[in-house]
Design a protein around this motif. Sequence first.
Motif, mmCIF file in Angstrom:
data_model
loop_
_atom_site.group_PDB
_atom_site.id
_atom_site.type_symbol
_atom_site.label_atom_id
_atom_site.label_comp_id
_atom_site.label_asym_id
_atom_site.label_seq_id
_atom_site.Cartn_x
_atom_site.Cartn_y
_atom_site.Cartn_z
ATOM 1 N N PHE A 3 0.860 -1.183 0.000
ATOM 2 C CA PHE A 3 0.000 0.000 0.000
ATOM 3 C C PHE A 3 0.892 1.228 0.000
ATOM 4 O O PHE A 3 1.802 1.354 0.826
ATOM 5 C CB PHE A 3 -0.907 0.007 1.232
ATOM 6 N N LEU A 4 0.658 2.132 -0.950
ATOM 7 C CA LEU A 4 1.477 3.324 -1.091
ATOM 8 C C LEU A 4 0.813 4.534 -0.456
ATOM 9 O O LEU A 4 -0.375 4.785 -0.675
ATOM 10 C CB LEU A 4 1.733 3.636 -2.570
ATOM 11 N N LYS A 5 1.588 5.278 0.312
ATOM 12 C CA LYS A 5 1.133 6.561 0.840
ATOM 13 C C LYS A 5 1.798 7.663 0.017
ATOM 14 O O LYS A 5 3.018 7.679 -0.132
ATOM 15 C CB LYS A 5 1.507 6.700 2.317
ATOM 16 N N ALA A 6 0.977 8.542 -0.523
ATOM 17 C CA ALA A 6 1.472 9.561 -1.449
ATOM 18 C C ALA A 6 1.295 10.958 -0.870
ATOM 19 O O ALA A 6 0.435 11.202 -0.026
ATOM 20 C CB ALA A 6 0.743 9.454 -2.784
ATOM 21 N N ALA A 7 2.128 11.881 -1.388
ATOM 22 C CA ALA A 7 2.015 13.299 -1.048
ATOM 23 C C ALA A 7 2.077 14.100 -2.339
ATOM 24 O O ALA A 7 2.749 13.697 -3.303
ATOM 25 C CB ALA A 7 3.131 13.722 -0.102
ATOM 26 N N VAL A 8 1.398 15.224 -2.358
ATOM 27 C CA VAL A 8 1.424 16.124 -3.507
ATOM 28 C C VAL A 8 1.957 17.473 -3.049
ATOM 29 O O VAL A 8 1.409 18.083 -2.120
ATOM 30 C CB VAL A 8 0.029 16.297 -4.132
ATOM 31 N N ILE A 9 3.020 17.940 -3.709
ATOM 32 C CA ILE A 9 3.616 19.242 -3.410
ATOM 33 C C ILE A 9 3.310 20.177 -4.569
ATOM 34 O O ILE A 9 3.716 19.927 -5.710
ATOM 35 C CB ILE A 9 5.139 19.127 -3.213
ATOM 36 N N GLY A 10 2.597 21.268 -4.294
ATOM 37 C CA GLY A 10 2.186 22.211 -5.330
ATOM 38 C C GLY A 10 0.786 21.887 -5.779
ATOM 39 O O GLY A 10 0.550 20.897 -6.479
ATOM 40 N N ARG A 23 -6.780 6.455 -8.154
ATOM 41 C CA ARG A 23 -7.440 5.529 -9.067
ATOM 42 C C ARG A 23 -7.043 4.088 -8.742
ATOM 43 O O ARG A 23 -7.753 3.148 -9.089
ATOM 44 C CB ARG A 23 -7.076 5.848 -10.520
ATOM 45 N N HIS A 24 -5.878 3.940 -8.116
ATOM 46 C CA HIS A 24 -5.438 2.609 -7.698
ATOM 47 C C HIS A 24 -5.846 2.389 -6.246
ATOM 48 O O HIS A 24 -5.580 3.218 -5.386
ATOM 49 C CB HIS A 24 -3.921 2.463 -7.850
ATOM 50 N N SER A 25 -6.483 1.268 -5.989
ATOM 51 C CA SER A 25 -7.001 0.989 -4.644
ATOM 52 C C SER A 25 -5.901 0.833 -3.604
ATOM 53 O O SER A 25 -6.165 0.914 -2.406
ATOM 54 C CB SER A 25 -7.866 -0.271 -4.664
ATOM 55 N N ALA A 26 -4.663 0.629 -4.065
ATOM 56 C CA ALA A 26 -3.554 0.433 -3.132
ATOM 57 C C ALA A 26 -2.728 1.699 -2.944
ATOM 58 O O ALA A 26 -1.567 1.636 -2.539
ATOM 59 C CB ALA A 26 -2.662 -0.708 -3.603
ATOM 60 N N CYS A 27 -3.310 2.850 -3.250
ATOM 61 C CA CYS A 27 -2.601 4.120 -3.062
ATOM 62 C C CYS A 27 -3.541 5.156 -2.469
ATOM 63 O O CYS A 27 -4.702 5.274 -2.884
ATOM 64 C CB CYS A 27 -2.039 4.622 -4.392
ATOM 65 N N ARG A 28 -3.046 5.908 -1.516
ATOM 66 C CA ARG A 28 -3.830 6.950 -0.861
ATOM 67 C C ARG A 28 -2.961 8.185 -0.665
ATOM 68 O O ARG A 28 -1.818 8.100 -0.197
ATOM 69 C CB ARG A 28 -4.321 6.450 0.501
ATOM 70 N N VAL A 29 -3.473 9.345 -1.066
ATOM 71 C CA VAL A 29 -2.786 10.616 -0.813
ATOM 72 C C VAL A 29 -3.085 11.025 0.626
ATOM 73 O O VAL A 29 -4.234 11.299 0.985
ATOM 74 C CB VAL A 29 -3.253 11.707 -1.789
ATOM 75 N N THR A 30 -2.041 11.046 1.434
ATOM 76 C CA THR A 30 -2.215 11.355 2.857
ATOM 77 C C THR A 30 -1.762 12.757 3.231
ATOM 78 O O THR A 30 -2.139 13.262 4.287
ATOM 79 C CB THR A 30 -1.444 10.339 3.716
ATOM 80 N N VAL A 31 -0.939 13.389 2.341
ATOM 81 C CA VAL A 31 -0.400 14.714 2.661
ATOM 82 C C VAL A 31 -0.525 15.629 1.442
ATOM 83 O O VAL A 31 -0.185 15.236 0.324
ATOM 84 C CB VAL A 31 1.081 14.634 3.089
ATOM 85 N N LEU A 32 -1.013 16.838 1.677
ATOM 86 C CA LEU A 32 -1.050 17.890 0.667
ATOM 87 C C LEU A 32 -0.157 19.030 1.129
ATOM 88 O O LEU A 32 -0.172 19.393 2.307
ATOM 89 C CB LEU A 32 -2.479 18.394 0.459
ATOM 90 N N CYS A 33 0.589 19.610 0.172
ATOM 91 C CA CYS A 33 1.548 20.652 0.538
ATOM 92 C C CYS A 33 1.530 21.784 -0.480
ATOM 93 O O CYS A 33 1.525 21.546 -1.691
ATOM 94 C CB CYS A 33 2.951 20.042 0.623
ATOM 95 N N ASP A 34 1.534 23.004 0.014
ATOM 96 C CA ASP A 34 1.693 24.193 -0.833
ATOM 97 C C ASP A 34 2.220 25.330 0.026
ATOM 98 O O ASP A 34 1.826 25.465 1.197
ATOM 99 C CB ASP A 34 0.355 24.589 -1.475
ATOM 100 N N ILE A 35 3.111 26.130 -0.550
ATOM 101 C CA ILE A 35 3.659 27.260 0.203
ATOM 102 C C ILE A 35 2.660 28.405 0.313
ATOM 103 O O ILE A 35 2.834 29.309 1.124
ATOM 104 C CB ILE A 35 4.976 27.757 -0.421
ATOM 105 N N ASP A 36 1.621 28.366 -0.512
ATOM 106 C CA ASP A 36 0.542 29.355 -0.458
ATOM 107 C C ASP A 36 -0.516 28.845 0.526
ATOM 108 O O ASP A 36 -1.237 27.893 0.244
ATOM 109 C CB ASP A 36 -0.059 29.538 -1.849
ATOM 110 N N HIS A 37 -0.600 29.486 1.681
ATOM 111 C CA HIS A 37 -1.482 29.003 2.744
ATOM 112 C C HIS A 37 -2.951 29.038 2.330
ATOM 113 O O HIS A 37 -3.722 28.133 2.692
ATOM 114 C CB HIS A 37 -1.260 29.828 4.015
ATOM 115 N N ASP A 38 -3.342 30.045 1.591
ATOM 116 C CA ASP A 38 -4.744 30.132 1.155
ATOM 117 C C ASP A 38 -5.086 28.993 0.193
ATOM 118 O O ASP A 38 -6.160 28.383 0.304
ATOM 119 C CB ASP A 38 -5.013 31.488 0.489
ATOM 120 N N ARG A 39 -4.200 28.742 -0.752
ATOM 121 C CA ARG A 39 -4.447 27.643 -1.694
ATOM 122 C C ARG A 39 -4.464 26.312 -0.957
ATOM 123 O O ARG A 39 -5.297 25.437 -1.237
ATOM 124 C CB ARG A 39 -3.381 27.629 -2.784
ATOM 125 N N LEU A 40 -3.541 26.126 -0.026
ATOM 126 C CA LEU A 40 -3.480 24.890 0.743
ATOM 127 C C LEU A 40 -4.796 24.645 1.475
ATOM 128 O O LEU A 40 -5.343 23.535 1.451
ATOM 129 C CB LEU A 40 -2.316 24.957 1.738
#
Length: 337
Positions: A3-10, A23-40
């Motif tokens: 099982f993969l834990k993913a993060a997206v930066i930007g 889309r893959h049942s064995a992957c989950r995005v657990t962390v979101l990251c952006d330097i823009d606090h409002d967008r985050l």
Amino acid sequence: MTFLKAAVIGLGVGEQHIEGFERHSACRVTVLCDIDHDRLAAVGARHPGRSLVSDPGQVLCDPNIDVVSIASYDDAHFQQVVTALEHGKHVFVEKPLCQTDVELDGIYRALLRHRGLRLSSNLPLRRVPRFLDLRARILSGAMGALYHVEGDYNYGRLHKITEGWRGALPSYSVMKGGGIHMVDLLLWFTGQRVTEVFAMGNRIASKGSQVRFDDMVVATLRFSGGAVGKVAANFGCVHPHFHRLSVYGTAGTFVNEPDGARYHFSRDPGDPVELVDNLHSGTDKGAGVAAFVNAILTGERPDVTEQDVFDAMSVCLAIDRSNVEGAPCAVHYREIG
């Protein structure tokens, strides 16, 4: 199953990567990251249940993350990619992979140190139905031997460099930031490497703005198998966003124009042409991410391999170098093995 834990930066275009990972049942995005606090905060509200982090370094060093998507500003890609690899993470990065030959060499060395990790980039034109059909015809021999190919990346969004973050970067490249899509297609179609390029450009369309780089760059290409080509990155065009393409073979010609695509299999002007009715658009930014996740989990080939990424970048770097030097430049490739 792993099982993969993913993060997206930007979280500009990166927001579209979230759905691609999952889309893959064995992957989950657990962390979101952006330097823009409002967008985050805004993206976090649309995708609840994830940790929200404003420091990319914290994400890249997090031992709980297996794979990271890097969709930050172009000048941050190099350091973030290397840091991710050094901390044992698979990397999916928006184009361009980096900005200079020195940076590309640095990523190359990091990848060789961590051969078990996968790296890919988002080059979604490979999933366009009419381009998939064209490649199948090329591979079948229906087009004959390819001898000339042309690709124009007509951006049609001048305001994104005259007003946006791209124009504020002194080292932004329209070829690495846009034209790379056409470079990748031409490499994919021909199955050949570009050995030499000769480029020139100008910044007439963005004159008087914040832009400090050429907004129009065009290059001629010499391929290893004898074919020649041309690629252009035209960010200043008064034209809707479009990928103009011409592929000339000894048995057929393909042309992709704004009013439609067509095949010619005769030199006789009285003979009918074959009109293409499959889609030019219809791809999504998450599709390549999904294929990348599958490659990590199954070992299958992703849409864009590590070698594909490095080859396209090597050609774009040579084009930018030629544009600066005003002379032909050889393309230096890095072999992933």
